[in-house]
Design a protein around this motif. Structure first.
Motif: not given
Length: 214
Positions: A19-31
């Motif tokens: 979940a951390d990888v998905i949420l914090l990866s810049k290439g997946i989610l733009q946060l």
């Protein structure tokens, strides 16, 4: 530590890491950075709390809290919990679990012989005696001291005696079911003698098998 909790511990941390990888990866989610910081803090808090509860339960020794109202599932959970505690009595625990399962199976067979409550007293009496011994077994595991070399033999002999007594209860229960099955008519008037016989047999076993806890 209850090793049966290990898959839960590993699974929890794996899911959290994914979940951390998905949420914090810049290439997946733009946060934006503020949201990322909040996610990191929340992840740390969840990690600490989740691991605390899993580990605390893993080191908690299983016991029956309310013996009078305990049922099949309560004893099964407690005995299986002790299997994961790496005790020197896993062989005896396996036998106890099989006895518990066998009692439940025979209880269902006896109930199938009659649609009314004719045999409830016999079932309750066998269950009371067997569950009492299962609870004594669990209590012995609770007080077992692995640092006392004399306690192993003492506990082993006591637990084996409880298991042997339960085996006798199961044998009486099986004979009772066989006898009822051969009657044909399982009305209360025809089974009174059999009910008296099993009550006397269980009382005799209980009297002969009585032993001190220590």
């Amino acid at each position: 530590m209850n090793l049966q909790k290990l898959p839960l511990l590993l699974g929890f941390n794996l899911i959290l890491a994914v979940a951390d990888v998905i949420l914090l990866s810049k290439g997946i989610l733009q946060l934006d950075n503020l949201v990322r910081i909040i996610i990191i803090i929340a992840s740390i808090v969840i990690f600490i709390i989740g691991n605390y509860f899993i580990l605390s339960s893993a080191y908690k020794k299983p016991r029956i809290k309310n013996v009078e109202n305990a049922d099949y599932d309560d004893f099964e959970d407690a005995l299986k919990g002790w299997k994961g505690m790496n005790t020197p009595f896993n062989k005896q625990i396996d036998v106890a679990l099989k006895q518990l399962e066998l009692f439940n199976s025979r209880k269902d067979k006896l109930k199938a012989l009659s649609q009314d409550r004719t045999f409830d007293s016999a079932i309750d009496e066998v269950q009371s005696n067997m569950f009492g011994n299962f609870n004594r077994l669990i209590n012995r595991l609770l007080i077992f001291d692995k640092n006392d070399r004399n306690d192993f033999a003492r506990s082993r002999d006591y637990i084996n005696k409880l298991i042997n007594t339960n085996e006798q209860y199961l044998d009486v229960f099986r004979k009772f079911i066989d006898e009822i099955a051969m009657l044909g008519d399982v009305s209360e008037s025809n089974t009174t003698l059999s009910l008296q016989t099993i009550t006397e047999s269980l009382r005799e076993i209980r009297t002969n098998g009585e032993t001190d806890e220590f």
